[in-house]
Design an enzyme around this catalytic site. Structure first.
Site, PDB file in Angstrom:
ATOM      1  N   LYS A 130      27.242 -21.253 -33.707  1.00  0.00           N
ATOM      2  CA  LYS A 130      27.791 -21.861 -34.927  1.00  0.00           C
ATOM      3  C   LYS A 130      29.310 -21.656 -34.890  1.00  0.00           C
ATOM      4  O   LYS A 130      29.791 -20.714 -34.256  1.00  0.00           O
ATOM      5  CB  LYS A 130      27.239 -21.137 -36.166  1.00  0.00           C
ATOM      6  CG  LYS A 130      25.745 -21.310 -36.399  1.00  0.00           C
ATOM      7  CD  LYS A 130      25.483 -22.337 -37.497  1.00  0.00           C
ATOM      8  CE  LYS A 130      24.016 -22.597 -37.695  1.00  0.00           C
ATOM      9  NZ  LYS A 130      23.347 -21.462 -38.335  1.00  0.00           N
ATOM     10  N   HIS A 133      34.574 -20.073 -38.126  1.00  0.00           N
ATOM     11  CA  HIS A 133      35.533 -20.802 -38.963  1.00  0.00           C
ATOM     12  C   HIS A 133      36.357 -19.862 -39.851  1.00  0.00           C
ATOM     13  O   HIS A 133      36.148 -18.651 -39.835  1.00  0.00           O
ATOM     14  CB  HIS A 133      34.807 -21.862 -39.805  1.00  0.00           C
ATOM     15  CG  HIS A 133      33.719 -21.315 -40.675  1.00  0.00           C
ATOM     16  ND1 HIS A 133      33.970 -20.747 -41.901  1.00  0.00           N
ATOM     17  CD2 HIS A 133      32.384 -21.235 -40.477  1.00  0.00           C
ATOM     18  CE1 HIS A 133      32.829 -20.345 -42.421  1.00  0.00           C
ATOM     19  NE2 HIS A 133      31.854 -20.631 -41.586  1.00  0.00           N
ATOM     20  N   HIS A 136      35.152 -16.855 -41.749  1.00  0.00           N
ATOM     21  CA  HIS A 136      34.823 -15.585 -41.078  1.00  0.00           C
ATOM     22  C   HIS A 136      35.996 -14.626 -41.025  1.00  0.00           C
ATOM     23  O   HIS A 136      35.848 -13.479 -40.640  1.00  0.00           O
ATOM     24  CB  HIS A 136      34.361 -15.851 -39.648  1.00  0.00           C
ATOM     25  CG  HIS A 136      33.025 -16.495 -39.561  1.00  0.00           C
ATOM     26  ND1 HIS A 136      32.847 -17.761 -39.067  1.00  0.00           N
ATOM     27  CD2 HIS A 136      31.802 -16.082 -39.951  1.00  0.00           C
ATOM     28  CE1 HIS A 136      31.563 -18.086 -39.125  1.00  0.00           C
ATOM     29  NE2 HIS A 136      30.910 -17.080 -39.670  1.00  0.00           N
TER      30      HIS A 136
HETATM   31  N1  ARG Z   1      25.378 -13.109 -39.453  1.00  0.00           N
HETATM   32  C1  ARG Z   1      25.458 -12.978 -40.875  1.00  0.00           C
HETATM   33  C2  ARG Z   1      26.159 -14.190 -41.482  1.00  0.00           C
HETATM   34  O1  ARG Z   1      26.927 -14.850 -40.811  1.00  0.00           O
HETATM   35  C3  ARG Z   1      26.175 -11.741 -41.326  1.00  0.00           C
HETATM   36  C4  ARG Z   1      25.552 -10.454 -40.879  1.00  0.00           C
HETATM   37  C5  ARG Z   1      25.885  -9.329 -41.779  1.00  0.00           C
HETATM   38  N2  ARG Z   1      25.426  -8.061 -41.306  1.00  0.00           N
HETATM   39  C6  ARG Z   1      24.205  -7.570 -41.475  1.00  0.00           C
HETATM   40  N3  ARG Z   1      23.947  -6.387 -40.948  1.00  0.00           N
HETATM   41  N4  ARG Z   1      23.298  -8.173 -42.188  1.00  0.00           N
HETATM   42  O2  ARG Z   1      25.957 -14.462 -42.649  1.00  0.00           O
END
Ligand code: ARG
Length: 573
Positions: A130, A133, A136
């Site tokens: 993905k 962007h 982030h």
């Molecule tokens: N990958 C997730 C997102 O982009 C964020 C992960 C956050 N960390 C976790 N340990 N849940 O929304």
């Protein structure tokens, strides 16, 4: 360094507990305040709570105590109604700061309070395949700064990037690549190409239910470690990470580990088992959930009715893994506030499982970033890539520098490197300027201005001091006399320098890098005022050296402050 607050505690302890133990040292220390302005002193001690003990009017108590204590560290101790106000002895302040900077240089003000403690900081954690962007940037930059702040305080930090590299969408991607993908084309521009495929397959499954089944089957293969599925998944992960790493490199952000969600899948069964045994896991419409009503939270879905695990299941395993590996003092997650409920549930479930360490889990939330011309949205396809933003910032600064070369008629060394340091630094600075929970609007004008509360401004003051030190042939071992620093501006700088450690300690307690950001502006401003009003390079050697030593201290602390924000401090600008 002399700790003036500790000195007050000592004086008051001796005074109040002269005959018998009246108040504890902790109580004294906790009562000491910093008054709203310096006219009221550097520290104040309110005595209301002593009224009951002494059975006297608080104002009378304050007066009596103030009149009966003396200390070389304070030039004035006076009472104002129920407060005792302490004014720091300026000579002592100057002496202690100049000594500290001379002895410890780049280590000025580092307190070492975190020695022996591990702290896990997780940040960025994008989803693979993905776009990376502009949305982030917050987790990435705030998290990196929090890690740096903990490092500064002596904690042993371990940085995690919890990549989103697991889930049913990988079944879809695998099918899409097999059908329409050309690896060579994808490798040239991985994220954009994978995104195209992802959008395409999503459309196709809507009209072709058989295709949907095929995608499911491929995800199942992936879960069962089918060789082909695994190979494709690994490849998607690798090319995505290559692109993310490009951005991390631009940002000068490093990780100790990129263990993503998939890594924890093998640890999930044991956690589910434990949940089952604890009695917390209950059936609900074929799914398995944990009831969290006693925490005033909605139930947490752990296993879907089709038997598959979800995001939170992997987070349970991840939290336990980090606990086992590091026994952390804190396990910090820097993730947007949209996931606040998720982290509340995670903590509550861990508690229900009987994990007595669940309180080490800390969710550091933040608000949204939007662009001046509208909100950010990936779904609407208006993706603004972070890499492009960083490049644009660098380009804009390069333009400014080129104009400067023309105006000044001289070449700027390392112009490209400088443009990146200033441009990317500016973006980070703006990102870290406000309380993190606030939503903010990204503005190019505000970010790249060389004046006002911006990164370039602070960097510029730092560079200016560097050239001043060079011009004055500053020698750190030259003879100095701290008592010569006695102007209002000098005292103002000294006081600000003295506060540095406290600011960083506050920033770590509240997980708020913006304390440090604002501090660097305050210090840069205090210096500029001084610089405009004082001739620093004077004939008198001792006076010149003393003033330059103060400048050196400011330069060092600005650099250290910027370092805590992940921002470079170029010596020439
Ligand atoms: N990958 C997730 C997102 O982009 C964020 C992960 C956050 N960390 C976790 N340990 N849940 O929304």
């Amino acid at each position: 360094m002399v700790n003036f607050k500790d000195e007050i505690v000592k004086i008051l302890d001796e005074k109040l507990n002269e005959e018998s133990q009246v108040v504890s040292i902790e109580e004294i220390a906790n009562s000491i305040e910093v008054p709203p302005n310096y006219e009221m002193g550097d520290f104040a001690f309110p005595v209301f709570f002593l009224a009951k003990i002494y059975r006297k009017n608080p104002a009378v108590i304050a007066k009596e105590i103030a009149e009966s204590i003396k200390s070389e560290y304070f030039e004035k101790i006076e009472s104002k109604s129920a407060y005792i106000n302490f004014f720091i002895n300026k000579n002592k302040l100057s002496e202690t700061i100049l000594n500290e900077i001379k002895e410890r240089k780049e280590d000025y003000g580092k307190p070492g309070i975190g020695a022996g403690k591990n702290v896990v900081v997780e940040y960025s954690s994008p989803n693979i395949a993905k776009p990376f962007h502009i949305g982030h940037i917050r987790s990435t930059v705030i998290g990196d700064s929090i890690k740096r702040i903990y490092d500064f305080l002596g904690y042993n930090t371990i940085s995690y990037n919890h990549l989103g590299d697991y889930g049913t969408q990988f079944g879809m991607l695998i099918v899409a690549i097999k059908r329409w993908g050309d690896r060579e084309v994808i490798e040239k521009d991985p994220i954009a190409e994978l995104l195209k495929l992802y959008v395409k397959i999503n459309k196709e499954v809507e009209i072709d239910p058989e295709l949907r089944d095929e995608c499911r089957a491929w995800f199942a293969k992936l879960e069962n470690k089918d060789e082909e599925a695994l190979e494709l998944w690994q490849w998607i992960r690798d090319v995505s990470l290559m692109e993310f790493n490009k951005v991390y490199k631009m940002l000068d952000i490093n990780y100790d580990t990129f263990k993503g969600e998939s890594f924890y899948s093998e640890y999930m069964p044991a956690e589910v088992d434990k949940l089952e045994k604890s009695g917390a896991l209950v059936e609900s419409d074929g799914a398995k959930i944990v009831d969290l009503s006693k925490y005033n939270l909605p139930p947490s879905l752990i296993i879907k009715s089709d038997g598959s695990t979800i995001y939170i299941t992997r987070d349970i395993a991840a939290a336990h893994y980090r606990h086992r590996e590091h026994q952390p003092y804190k396990n910090i997650y820097v993730v947007g506030s949209q996931q606040s409920l998720h982290f509340q549930q995670l903590k509550a479930v861990l508690k229900e499982m009987g994990y007595d360490w669940s309180d080490e889990v800390v969710h550091v939330a933040f608000g949204m970033v939007s662009l001046e011309d509208g909100t950010l949205s990936t779904r609407k396809g208006r993706v603004v890539y972070l890499e492009d933003v960083l490049n644009k910032a660098t380009d804009k600064v390069r333009e400014i520098l080129t104009q400067r070369e023309i105006d000044r008629g001289e070449k700027i060394e390392n112009k490209d490197e400088l443009a990146a340091q200033v441009g990317i630094g500016a973006v980070k600075f703006q990102e870290l300027f406000n309380q993190r929970i606030k939503d903010y609007v990204f503005s190019w004008d505000k970010t790249l201005s060389f004046e006002g509360e911006t990164g370039p401004y602070v960097q510029y003051v730092h560079a200016r001091i560097c050239s001043l030190l060079e011009k004055g042939n500053f020698d750190i071992n030259g003879k100095i006399d701290p008592s010569l620093l006695n102007s209002e501006e000098e005292y103002n700088i000294l006081r600000t320098l003295y506060n540095f450690t406290n600011v960083v300690i506050d920033a770590h307690e509240k997980y708020e890098p913006y304390f440090v950001t604002r501090y660097t502006v305050e210090l840069a401003r205090a210096f500029n005022k001084y610089y405009n009003q004082t001739q620093i390079i004077v004939d008198d050697e001792v006076l010149k050296n003393t003033r330059l030593m103060l400048c050196y201290a400011v330069k060092t602390v600005i650099k250290e402050g910027l370092q805590l924000l992940g921002i470079a401090a170029p010596e020439k600008m």
